[in-house]
Structure formats: structure tokens, C-alpha cells
Design a protein around this motif. Structure first.
Motif, short mmCIF file in Angstrom:
data_model
loop_
_atom_site.label_atom_id
_atom_site.label_comp_id
_atom_site.label_asym_id
_atom_site.label_seq_id
_atom_site.Cartn_x
_atom_site.Cartn_y
_atom_site.Cartn_z
N ASP A 56 67.70 100.51 71.03
CA ASP A 56 67.21 100.77 69.67
C ASP A 56 66.69 102.20 69.54
OD1 ASP A 56 65.55 100.97 67.37
OD2 ASP A 56 65.30 98.81 67.35
N PHE A 59 65.82 103.28 66.20
CA PHE A 59 66.89 103.36 65.20
C PHE A 59 66.63 102.43 64.02
CE2 PHE A 59 71.13 102.08 63.63
CZ PHE A 59 71.61 103.31 63.24
N THR A 60 66.17 101.19 64.28
CA THR A 60 65.95 100.25 63.18
C THR A 60 64.87 100.74 62.23
OG1 THR A 60 64.49 98.99 64.65
CG2 THR A 60 66.74 98.21 64.42
N ILE A 99 75.22 102.67 59.97
CA ILE A 99 74.34 101.89 60.84
C ILE A 99 75.08 100.72 61.50
CG2 ILE A 99 72.29 102.56 59.53
CD1 ILE A 99 72.72 99.15 58.97
N TRP A 102 77.10 102.26 64.41
CA TRP A 102 76.18 102.68 65.46
C TRP A 102 75.66 101.49 66.26
CZ3 TRP A 102 74.03 107.42 67.10
CH2 TRP A 102 72.92 107.31 67.93
N SER A 103 75.17 100.47 65.57
CA SER A 103 74.54 99.33 66.25
C SER A 103 75.54 98.56 67.11
CB SER A 103 73.88 98.40 65.23
OG SER A 103 74.82 97.89 64.31
N VAL A 150 69.26 95.27 62.79
CA VAL A 150 69.51 96.56 62.13
C VAL A 150 69.86 96.34 60.66
CG1 VAL A 150 71.07 98.55 62.05
CG2 VAL A 150 70.21 97.74 64.25
N ARG A 230 74.62 111.62 60.70
CA ARG A 230 74.31 111.91 62.10
C ARG A 230 73.30 113.03 62.24
NH1 ARG A 230 77.67 109.78 66.01
NH2 ARG A 230 79.42 108.58 65.22
N PHE A 233 69.86 111.74 61.26
CA PHE A 233 69.35 110.77 62.24
C PHE A 233 69.02 111.45 63.56
CE2 PHE A 233 70.47 107.45 59.40
CZ PHE A 233 69.85 106.30 59.86
N ILE A 237 65.98 111.04 65.93
CA ILE A 237 66.17 109.97 66.92
C ILE A 237 65.63 110.35 68.29
CG2 ILE A 237 68.48 110.68 67.67
CD1 ILE A 237 67.29 107.06 67.08
N TYR A 240 61.98 109.59 68.12
CA TYR A 240 61.79 108.15 68.12
C TYR A 240 62.16 107.56 69.48
CZ TYR A 240 60.82 107.59 63.14
OH TYR A 240 60.23 107.62 61.92
#
Length: 436
Positions: A56, A59-60, A99, A102-103, A150, A230, A233, A237, A240
Motif C-alpha cells: 500500500d 496509496f489508499t 488506481i 496500480w492496485s 483501494v 503518476r 502520485f 508516494i 507516504y
């Protein structure tokens, strides 16, 4: 009072009330129907599956923030189609496409790795037989829950917390009831895996049934629209990623270390105690959780005064709720510790007191973090990293060399430097960002 108990809060409270009722019953049934050794594997499964935090990496949370910033200019109609500014609908659709891709890609890489880590760890113990298939099934359910989580975060950002909580409530009911039934029927470790898969499938089916129209709308409207998410994020990211990976060492390291150095029985006590405190935090955090999309929307519109009022109220309510729950738990433990045999499956009063105090302070830090992240920023990276390193090292040595009563001492002592540090960052960043 009307503004306090919104539908978001009410449905989240319903879910939490179910957890209040079902959680203690499950905590009682687990030691009644499985052996102390199996209990150790049960909770170590969960702690190892929590390694998905490295998949993760926040990301969520970013998904929820970004969808909230776009949805601030949009609404749902009665048929749950999205209307409003066409540009923001297209951007929201392209975000949804991004998303999902990605997930799925991340889960196909991360969860096989987690499976191997667990397989090696459990193979070296050999306390029980037949853990292999339950572990495989549990990893499958964790991957499914990751992808669906997600998607749920995306719609939570679209101010759909009330309906998403309905989904989670039904999923929780299915998971819990199947857990009780299978425990009673003697399914042992299979209970955890099968009930987790059933709950994940219910969540997926209810989500698609409720939002299939808007999902198809978002996919269709963004078909010929391109936006490079991208870059946005990836600018967040990595920050995060440090915070979320640090979170594993802050919140999840205790059970695996206990399993490694003290065996499955003691690890089961640690896991059961951690589950109790985590459930209390989840319930208390209802106020901040339901306010999060609204904080993001106010940040998008630069409504700083409204954002401050909402944050102060929600963080205060969360801290007060947790404090009352902690007081109740301690009274029960102190007065009934020698009367109820079931309490022997938990840790003692001293470690639970240390852990509850730590989680109360963490409630404050978590609330400040939510406020700061609503600005699409992550300024608490360094405090998270330093805390994780400190807690991991101190807990390792505490687990090996000190009495079990002090297992969570590293967690508690970290707030001596972490809490003042986070408050200082909060004050300076709020002043800086709100003057822009």
C-alpha cells in the motif's frame, strides 16, 4: 447535535457498534475453541499479512485525498451517476482507471512475497500441523481485500462514507458470523482464512452492485481523456511510503517478535491484547475517519476556518471516546482479573495500561496527520521514520531481555519525542500553508 451525527457518522457508528458487540464475543470464542498454539498462529497470520502495508505504502490514503479534491466540484444524482463540471468528471474517471491498474499490479507482486516470508517463518516453528493451506487462503483473501480497499477509498473520497460503511458492515457481519460458526464446528485455523475470503467477496459484490453505473460512467467518460496521475502520485508516494512502512514497525512488530522469541502461546496473548486495543482505536477514530473527506474538500476550496473547526471537533471527540473506553477496559481487568479464566489469554494489567496510554497519544498524532495530509502533503515523514527505528530496536531488546510486562515500553516512550515534534510541525505547516 444534528451536525455532529451526520449519516456518515451514524452508519460508521453502526459498523462500530457491531464491532463492539461482535469483537468481544470473537475474542472470547477464539480461546474457547482453539488451542493456545493455534491462537498464536492466528494472530501471527494477521501481523504478517499486515506486511501489505509495504504494498500500500499510503496509496489508499492518497487515493481518497485525490478523489475528494476532484469530487469537491461534483455530486451524485439519485441514480448514483456523477454530475457537475465535465473536466473534473473526466479527471475523476482517469484517476479511477489509474488506481485500478496500480492496485492490481502491486498486489500480484507483493502478496506472493508475503506468502514466502510467512511460509519460511512457520516452517521453522512446527508447533502445529496443517497451517499451509490456511496460510495460502489467507494470502488470497488479503490480496482481494487490498484491491477492493483501494476502490472503497476512492468512493470514500467522493463523500460516500455512509454507503461504504453499509458495505463494510455487511462484510463484517458475514465475516464474523462465519467465524463463530466455523470455530464452533472445529475448523481451527481454516476459520480465519475462509471467513476472510467470504467477507472480502461480499464487500466486492455489494460495492459493484451499488456503484456499477458510476463505475461504467467513469470508465467511459475517461476513455479518450489522458492525465498523468503518476507525477502527482509519485511526488507524494515516497513520503507516504516511508510513513506507512514505518507504521508496520510501530504497530505490528510485537506479535512476530513475541512468536519468534517466546513461542506461539505468548504471541497469542499479545495478538489478542493488540486486537482489543486496535478495535478500541478504530471505534474512537470514527469521528476523524468520517470527517476526512470533508477536510480534503475544505482544503481544496481553501475553507481554512471550516477545516479547523471540523478538525478540532473530530480529534477531540476521538480522544475523548478512546479515553472512556480505556478506562472501562482497565476497570474490568482490575476487578475481574482473578475471577474470569478467559482473561488469562490476555496480557496483564501493566502491559495493557502501557498499550492503552500509547494508543491514546497515537489518536492525537493520527488526527494531526489526517489534517496535514488533507493539503496533499506529508510532512510527518521524518518523525514516523525515527519512531519506527526507535520502536523496532527498543522492542527487539525489550522482547529478548526484559520481562513481558514491558513489551510496549518502546511504543510508549517514543511519544516523549514524537508527540512534541508532530505538534511543532503541525503548527508551523498550518501557518505556512494557510497564508498562501
Amino acid at each position: 447535535m444534528k451536525n455532529t451525527f451526520t449519516n456518515d457518522v451514524i452508519y460508521t457508528i453502526f459498523t462500530s457498534v457491531w464491532r463492539i458487540i461482535s469483537g468481544p464475543l470473537t475474542l472470547i470464542l477464539i480461546p474457547l475453541f482453539i488451542t493456545p498454539e493455534v491462537q498464536g498462529y492466528w494472530y501471527t497470520f494477521g501481523s504478517l499479512a499486515a506486511l501489505s502495508v509495504f504494498a500500500d505504502l499510503g496509496f489508499t490514503t492518497i487515493v481518497s485525498q485525490f478523489s475528494a479534491h476532484e469530487f469537491a466540484f461534483l455530486k451524485f444524482d439519485s441514480s448514483r451517476l456523477i454530475f457537475g463540471d465535465e473536466e473534473h468528471i473526466k479527471r475523476l474517471g482517469s484517476l479511477f482507471r489509474f488506481i485500478i491498474k496500480w492496485s492490481v499490479c502491486v498486489s500480484l507482486v507483493a502478496f506472493p512475497i508475503i506468502f514466502v516470508v510467512g511460509f519460511v517463518m512457520f516452517s521453522n516453528k512446527g508447533d502445529i500441523n496443517g497451517w499451509e493451506i490456511p496460510w495460502i487462503l489467507y494470502i488470497i483473501s488479503s490480496g482481494l481485500s487490498f484491491v477492493s480497499g483501494v476502490c472503497l477509498s476512492f468512493y470514500e473520497g467522493c463523500n460516500q462514507i455512509a454507503l461504504i460503511q453499509k458495505n463494510k458492515l455487511f462484510g463484517s457481519i458475514v465475516t464474523t458470523l462465519s467465524t463463530w460458526i466455523m470455530l464452533y464446528l472445529g475448523f481451527g485455523l481454516y476459520t480465519l482464512s475462509i471467513s476472510a475470503i467470504m467477507g472480502a467477496l461480499v464487500n466486492v459484490l455489494l460495492f459493484y452492485r451499488r456503484y456499477n453505473k458510476s463505475i461504467l460512467q467513469l470508465i467511459k467518460v475517461s476513455k479518450n481523456f489522458s492525465y498523468n496521475w503518476r507525477n502527482e502520485f509519485f511526488s507524494l508516494i515516497w513520503r507516504y511510503a516511508i510513513s506507512w512502512s514505518s507504521g508496520y514497525f510501530i504497530f505490528q512488530i510485537y506479535t512476530p517478535l513475541s512468536f519468534q522469541f517466546h513461542g506461539s502461546v505468548f504471541a497469542g496473548k499479545v495478538g489478542l491484547t493488540m486486537s482489543l486495543c486496535n478495535a478500541m482505536f478504530t471505534i474512537a477514530n470514527v469521528w476523524v475517519y468520517t470527517a476526512t473527506p470533508k477536510m480534503n474538500m475544505r482544503a481544496s476550496k481553501k475553507d481554512w476556518a471550516g477545516m479547523d473547526r471540523l478538525a478540532a471537533k473530530s480529534i477531540g471527540m476521538s480522544c475523548g471516546t478512546f479515553a472512556m473506553g480505556a478506562g472501562f477496559v482497565l476497570i474490568v481487568l482490575i476487578t475481574l482479573n482473578d475471577r474470569l479464566e478467559i482473561l488469562e489469554r490476555f496480557l496483564g494489567v501493566i502491559p495493557i495500561t502501557i498499550l492503552l496510554t500509547s494508543w491514546l497519544l497515537q489518536t492525537v498524532v493520527s488526527g494531526l496527520a489526517v489534517y496535514l495530509r488533507a493539503h496533499k502533503k506529508e510532512p510527518l515523514v521524518l518523525p514516523s521514520l525515527v519512531s519506527a527505528i526507535y520502536i523496532a530496536i527498543s522492542t527487539y531488546f525489550i522482547t529478548r531481555f526484559l520481562p513481558s510486562d514491558f513489551l510496549f515500553l518502546g511504543f510508549l516512550s517514543s511519544f516523549l519525542f514524537n508527540l512534541p515534534w508532530c505538534i511543532k510541525i503541525f503548527i508551523s505547516k498550518r501557518k505556512e500553508w494557510h497564508l498562501v
